[in-house]
Design a protein around this motif. Structure first.
Motif, mmCIF file in Angstrom:
data_model
loop_
_atom_site.group_PDB
_atom_site.id
_atom_site.type_symbol
_atom_site.label_atom_id
_atom_site.label_comp_id
_atom_site.label_asym_id
_atom_site.label_seq_id
_atom_site.Cartn_x
_atom_site.Cartn_y
_atom_site.Cartn_z
ATOM 1 N N PRO A 83 0.848 -1.191 0.000
ATOM 2 C CA PRO A 83 0.000 0.000 0.000
ATOM 3 C C PRO A 83 0.889 1.249 0.000
ATOM 4 O O PRO A 83 1.727 1.422 0.875
ATOM 5 C CB PRO A 83 -0.795 -0.125 1.301
ATOM 6 N N SER A 84 0.728 2.068 -1.017
ATOM 7 C CA SER A 84 1.627 3.205 -1.201
ATOM 8 C C SER A 84 0.849 4.505 -1.174
ATOM 9 O O SER A 84 -0.374 4.520 -1.136
ATOM 10 C CB SER A 84 2.377 3.057 -2.528
ATOM 11 N N GLY A 85 1.591 5.598 -1.181
ATOM 12 C CA GLY A 85 0.987 6.924 -1.212
ATOM 13 C C GLY A 85 1.377 7.735 0.004
ATOM 14 O O GLY A 85 2.299 7.390 0.753
ATOM 15 N N LEU A 86 0.655 8.833 0.197
ATOM 16 C CA LEU A 86 0.932 9.737 1.312
ATOM 17 C C LEU A 86 0.311 9.222 2.607
ATOM 18 O O LEU A 86 -0.814 8.719 2.611
ATOM 19 C CB LEU A 86 0.368 11.127 1.022
ATOM 20 N N PHE A 87 1.061 9.394 3.698
ATOM 21 C CA PHE A 87 0.596 9.014 5.028
ATOM 22 C C PHE A 87 1.011 10.088 6.021
ATOM 23 O O PHE A 87 2.124 10.620 5.944
ATOM 24 C CB PHE A 87 1.215 7.683 5.477
#
Length: 161
Positions: A83-87
């Motif tokens: 799971p990728s992206g901004l956090f």
């Protein structure tokens, strides 16, 4: 207010535990990834991320593979996209030690931060979007667990407004 940092987890492959519906699956994954991780030279950060899949109602575990990893070294577990992206990320006490009180408080503070941000908002799963949930991993050394010293990083998926 929590000190919150924003990270971008890149697209990469990960070993996937599958839905953790019983203790054996959990233990098998721990055994595999602990041995594999210990074999890597110069690792400075955890590569494992766990989340509660709200759609399936189960916990799932991911282990981000290093460059050059070989499928045959993955213990027979499935390889998926991490799971990728901004956090938005904040630290809290390990949920095992206080019935998740600090974890839940930290999650609420992250959600409040996202709701009040003029640049970011909490990610919402929807048709046509990648499935993402809050993730966590333990960042303190494992040998401290016996002393009830265990800190987790909690990752709230976010997106730009």
């Amino acid at each position: 207010m929590q000190n919150i940092r924003i990270v971008n987890i890149p697209e990469m492959k990960a070993v996937y535990s599958g839905p953790l519906t019983d203790g054996k699956k959990f233990e098998d994954f721990v055994k595999w990834f602990s041995g594999y991780h210990a074999s890597l030279a110069n690792e400075l950060y955890p590569r494992d991320f766990m989340w509660y899949n709200e759609r399936l109602g189960v916990q799932e575990w991911f282990y981000a593979l290093p460059a050059g990893a070989k499928e045959e070294d993955c213990g027979g577990f499935e390889i998926v996209d991490l799971p990728s992206g901004l956090f938005a990320v904040a630290s809290c006490m390990d949920a095992d030690f206080d019935q998740a009180a600090d974890w839940l408080n930290t999650r609420e503070e992250l959600l409040k931060w996202a709701a009040e941000s003029d640049k970011f908002k909490a990610y919402e799963n929807a048709e046509g979007k990648k499935e993402r949930y809050p993730m966590f991993h333990i960042v303190s050394p494992g040998e401290m667990y016996a002393e009830k010293i265990s800190i987790e990083d909690l990752y709230l998926p976010i997106e730009r407004r």
